[in-house]
Design a protein around this motif. Structure first.
Motif, PDB file in Angstrom:
ATOM      1  N   THR A 110       0.838  -1.196   0.000  1.00 37.46           N
ATOM      2  CA  THR A 110       0.000   0.000   0.000  1.00 37.46           C
ATOM      3  C   THR A 110       0.878   1.253   0.000  1.00 37.46           C
ATOM      4  OG1 THR A 110      -1.835  -1.074   1.152  1.00 37.46           O
ATOM      5  CG2 THR A 110      -1.721   1.314   1.303  1.00 37.46           C
ATOM      6  N   THR A 114       1.212   3.965  -2.943  1.00 34.44           N
ATOM      7  CA  THR A 114       1.078   5.394  -2.670  1.00 34.44           C
ATOM      8  C   THR A 114       2.239   6.186  -3.253  1.00 34.44           C
ATOM      9  OG1 THR A 114      -0.185   5.038  -0.635  1.00 34.44           O
ATOM     10  CG2 THR A 114       1.010   7.118  -0.822  1.00 34.44           C
ATOM     11  N   LEU A 128      -6.101   5.697   0.351  1.00 37.22           N
ATOM     12  CA  LEU A 128      -5.862   5.804   1.789  1.00 37.22           C
ATOM     13  C   LEU A 128      -7.162   6.024   2.559  1.00 37.22           C
ATOM     14  CD1 LEU A 128      -2.643   8.022   1.657  1.00 37.22           C
ATOM     15  CD2 LEU A 128      -2.780   5.533   1.964  1.00 37.22           C
ATOM     16  N   VAL A 180       0.138  10.050   4.846  1.00 38.58           N
ATOM     17  CA  VAL A 180      -0.566   8.767   4.754  1.00 38.58           C
ATOM     18  C   VAL A 180      -1.531   8.602   5.921  1.00 38.58           C
ATOM     19  CG1 VAL A 180      -0.262   6.261   4.919  1.00 38.58           C
ATOM     20  CG2 VAL A 180       1.200   7.595   3.387  1.00 38.58           C
ATOM     21  N   ILE A 184      -5.713   8.330   6.034  1.00 36.00           N
ATOM     22  CA  ILE A 184      -6.357   7.149   6.612  1.00 36.00           C
ATOM     23  C   ILE A 184      -7.267   7.587   7.760  1.00 36.00           C
ATOM     24  CG2 ILE A 184      -5.950   5.032   7.926  1.00 36.00           C
ATOM     25  CD1 ILE A 184      -3.451   4.569   6.266  1.00 36.00           C
TER      26      ILE A 184
END
Length: 201
Positions: A110, A114, A128, A180, A184
């Motif tokens: 992931t 990204t 995200l 990030v 999230i």
């Protein structure tokens, strides 16, 4: 980063390529300029990040395992969300866990996804955001838990890169992981508020 993240491998050209990609959902589109501002890295730094990450990608599992072990060392209460290591009593047992290794690769992929798609910020933010949203399904999981990733991630990257982890790259990686986690966080949202809305509705 959660207990069951399904990462999609979507590696593209470096940032200068400017490749367009359809977003994962219907959230408002984000211009490249706005995205760079949110990430707080300029184009040169993003290029440096993508070049530096190549060394990490060659040691993806090693770096990821080190990150998670540090998370468990500093936040032992998070182990309960990872059934594959919940009963492990030593670091050696965690390193030998095939289940943890599988999960680690999903998380690291992931991050890989990204980093190599920062020229398509809408895709990245949607990715995200959706990962954060997925974590709502885990009972008793709070979005504050994502904050426990920052320092273990940076230490793991530093260990893998060695002398290549300069002061500049330390800043770049810190800004990356903050970006990030922030997105999230957004995806996870305020679960208590959502529950209240359901009860009131």
């Amino acid at each position: 980063m959660g207990c069951s993240i399904a990462a999609v491998k979507h590696k593209t050209q470096p940032i200068c390529a400017g490749r367009q990609h359809r977003s994962l959902n219907s959230r408002p589109s984000i211009t490249f300029t706005d995205a760079i501002s949110r990430l707080d890295l300029n184009e040169r730094q993003i290029f440096q990040l993508q070049q530096s990450w190549k060394a990490i990608s060659r040691k993806m599992e090693y770096t990821g395992i080190n990150m998670f072990i540090r998370i468990f060392e500093t936040h032992a209460d998070l182990k309960k969300f990872f059934f594959m290591v919940e009963n492990c009593t030593t670091i050696a047992e965690m390193r030998e866990s095939k289940g943890l290794a599988k999960h680690v690769l999903m998380v690291m992929n992931t991050l890989d996804d990204t980093i190599y798609n920062l020229n398509d910020m809408q895709y990245v933010i949607d990715l995200l955001y959706d990962i954060g949203k997925q974590h709502r399904t885990f009972s008793d999981f709070r979005r504050e838990f994502f904050l426990s990733v920052t320092e273990p991630f940076l230490l793991a990257v530093k260990e893998t890169l060695g002398d290549r982890y300069t002061r500049n790259m330390a800043t770049v990686y810190r800004r990356l992981i903050q970006f990030v986690i922030a997105n999230i966080f957004q995806g996870f949202g305020d679960v208590s508020t959502d529950k209240k809305k359901i009860q009131d509705g």
